[in-house]
Design an enzyme around this catalytic site. Structure first.
Site, mmCIF file in Angstrom:
data_model
loop_
_atom_site.group_PDB
_atom_site.id
_atom_site.type_symbol
_atom_site.label_atom_id
_atom_site.label_comp_id
_atom_site.label_asym_id
_atom_site.label_seq_id
_atom_site.Cartn_x
_atom_site.Cartn_y
_atom_site.Cartn_z
ATOM 1 N N TYR A 145 0.866 -1.185 0.000
ATOM 2 C CA TYR A 145 0.000 0.000 0.000
ATOM 3 C C TYR A 145 0.893 1.222 0.000
ATOM 4 O O TYR A 145 1.804 1.338 0.826
ATOM 5 C CB TYR A 145 -0.887 -0.003 1.256
ATOM 6 C CG TYR A 145 -1.781 1.209 1.392
ATOM 7 C CD1 TYR A 145 -2.873 1.401 0.554
ATOM 8 C CD2 TYR A 145 -1.536 2.162 2.383
ATOM 9 C CE1 TYR A 145 -3.704 2.506 0.692
ATOM 10 C CE2 TYR A 145 -2.362 3.272 2.530
ATOM 11 C CZ TYR A 145 -3.443 3.433 1.682
ATOM 12 O OH TYR A 145 -4.264 4.529 1.822
ATOM 13 N N ASP A 240 9.223 2.562 -0.441
ATOM 14 C CA ASP A 240 8.230 3.233 0.392
ATOM 15 C C ASP A 240 8.560 2.911 1.847
ATOM 16 O O ASP A 240 8.327 1.800 2.323
ATOM 17 C CB ASP A 240 6.832 2.719 0.008
ATOM 18 C CG ASP A 240 5.733 3.306 0.888
ATOM 19 O OD1 ASP A 240 6.047 3.851 1.967
ATOM 20 O OD2 ASP A 240 4.561 3.182 0.490
ATOM 21 N N LYS A 268 4.824 9.608 8.677
ATOM 22 C CA LYS A 268 4.639 9.103 10.038
ATOM 23 C C LYS A 268 5.686 9.630 11.037
ATOM 24 O O LYS A 268 5.534 10.732 11.549
ATOM 25 C CB LYS A 268 4.586 7.583 10.028
ATOM 26 C CG LYS A 268 3.413 7.085 9.135
ATOM 27 C CD LYS A 268 3.060 5.659 9.372
ATOM 28 C CE LYS A 268 2.098 5.100 8.341
ATOM 29 N NZ LYS A 268 0.696 5.233 8.647
HETATM 30 N N1 HOZ Z 1 -1.444 4.100 6.411
HETATM 31 C C1 HOZ Z 1 -1.825 3.371 7.576
HETATM 32 C C2 HOZ Z 1 -1.096 2.085 7.626
HETATM 33 N N2 HOZ Z 1 -1.606 1.023 6.957
HETATM 34 C C3 HOZ Z 1 -3.264 3.233 7.734
HETATM 35 C C4 HOZ Z 1 -3.853 4.481 8.150
HETATM 36 C C5 HOZ Z 1 -5.212 4.620 7.603
HETATM 37 O O1 HOZ Z 1 -5.481 4.104 6.522
HETATM 38 O O2 HOZ Z 1 -5.980 5.293 8.264
#
Ligand code: HOZ
Length: 430
Positions: A145, A240, A268
């Site tokens: 993702y 990433d 993050k």
């Molecule tokens: N990007 C985050 C980790 N998988 C998830 C945060 C979200 O989608 O709210």
């Protein structure tokens, strides 16, 4: 957990104003059933809910809270920055400090551009790679993702996978047709794709440690071959590191696995809990960005002084004393891994527990998990029962089988013991 009446009332109201009651889908508990709780405050490794419960938190705001919530140095830095103004829209010195920190800590990052989210970072890195190479086609891996930009929402992990729409509606097929999706850890598929399309490839983007379909690791040889193929064919290798950057060590997953990408994306942790993103890498590629080059990318709040202050405080605290924080995270991770593995064995429940440093995931399967297809074989109904059992016992895990868990330096040995004891009891009845 006690009576969740206040959370239930808030959620009912939220449903009137916010689609699904949330501002990011995976928060909605759809994969595990029930409704989300609301948080009043957070401190260290604990969340305090509006219903008065205190939970040991292994979500850590989805990664940023590596030092725990409301870390005093981050809070002080944000307060100090806020006193001087919340946004300028002209350069501020903290952007330079952050740029210097990232370039110093991550070898191979010569220059960096700051933005506002991991999604933005990955979307911009892809555009930059396309502008640099003059090519359109990209490769991504199933289950990885990279945020919700159109061309990357193809066989995507995280909330998209959790909610069963890894290929989102609303993405024109014309946009997605340039994205080639391969299974992770599959050398044969990789070789084949490069044989067929190598010289048309602008970029390959990957999570070196895929952490959006649970957590699984690159097998020996996979990253090395990928690096070599990208070099041979002139494709930009994009790592990433939004989740893994500054979490798996000061130089992230690329440092752990000894692979040097051409571009890296971050988010993050570098915002210390405030909205942030960044992408950086080889100077010859980065210099194609406007205002130096023809690839456009911009942002009103990019390099925001509050986010920079929080991020600088976080990176400073994490990397001082020769990385003591990472050693502490490794010790806690090992304790959690040993405890949970043992608890599952004693309960007679088949669990594949994966951990790397302070990231972890348990799959409810007895089969190895090395890619998305394997991850999909985990018993998700059992996961949902486990999740709710743990929540009742005061332990908050991500509400999806397809998210990683996170430890922070604020977790204590006693927190881990309590977590393991809860898991031992819950596993016996799920
Ligand atoms: N990007 C985050 C980790 N998988 C998830 C945060 C979200 O989608 O709210």
């Amino acid at each position: 957990m006690q009576d969740r009446a206040r959370s239930e009332r808030l959620f009912a109201e939220a449903l009137r104003y916010l689609p699904g009651g949330v501002n990011s889908p995976v928060r909605a508990f759809r994969a595990v059933g029930g409704n989300p709780f609301f948080v009043e405050s957070a401190q260290g490794a604990r969340l305090r809910t509006v219903d008065g419960d205190e939970l040991i938190d292994y979500v850590g705001t989805w990664g940023p809270a590596i030092l725990g919530h409301a870390h005093p140095e981050i809070i002080a830095a944000v307060k100090d920055a806020a006193d001087r103004g919340t946004s300028f829209g002209v350069p501020n010195p903290r952007e330079v400090t952050m740029g210097e920190l990232i370039c110093r800590l991550v070898p191979g990052v010569d220059k960096v551009r700051l933005c506002n989210s991991g999604t933005e970072a990955c979307m911009s890195a892809i555009r930059l790679a396309r502008g640099f190479t003059g090519r359109d086609r990209i490769i991504k891996f199933a289950g990885c993702y990279h945020g919700h930009a159109d061309c990357l929402l193809v066989k995507a992990g995280s909330g998209a996978l959790t909610l069963g729409n890894p290929d989102s509606a609303g993405v024109p097929s014309d946009f997605a047709k340039h994205t080639l999706v391969l299974p992770f850890n599959d050398l044969e598929a990789l070789e084949g794709a490069f044989r067929q399309h190598g010289n048309e490839l602008a970029a390959v983007i990957l999570e070196i440690v895929p952490a959006n379909a649970g957590l699984y690791l690159p097998e020996p040889g996979f990253l090395e071959r990928l690096r070599a193929l990208c070099t041979t064919h002139g494709a930009v290798l994009i790592a990433d590191e939004v989740m893994t950057g500054f979490r798996l060590g000061p130089d992230g997953a690329q440092g752990r696995f000894g692979v040097q990408p051409d571009l890296s994306t971050f988010g993050k942790i570098i915002g210390g809990g405030l909205p942030v993103g960044a992408f950086g890498g080889r100077a010859d590629i980065m210099d194609k960005l406007a205002p130096l080059g023809p690839v456009y990318q911009a942002g009103t709040l990019s390099g925001n002084p509050l986010a920079m202050a929080a991020g600088i405080a976080a990176l400073t605290a994490l990397t001082r004393e020769e990385g003591r924080a990472y050693a502490q995270l490794e010790t806690l991770g090992a304790q959690l891994e040993a405890g949970l593995t043992d608890a599952a064995r004693s309960a007679g429940v088949a669990v594949r527990f994966h951990r790397l440093g302070s990231m972890f995931c348990g799959y409810f399967t007895d089969q190895p998990v090395r890619n998305l297809d394997d991850a999909m074989r985990s018993d998700r109904e059992r996961f949902a029962r486990f999740f709710h059992g743990m929540l009742e016992a005061g332990v908050y895990l991500a509400p999806s089988q397809f998210e990683a868990g996170f430890l922070s330096t604020a977790h204590s040995e006693q927190d881990i013991e309590r977590t393991v004891a809860a898991a031992a009891e819950v596993l016996r009845r799920v």
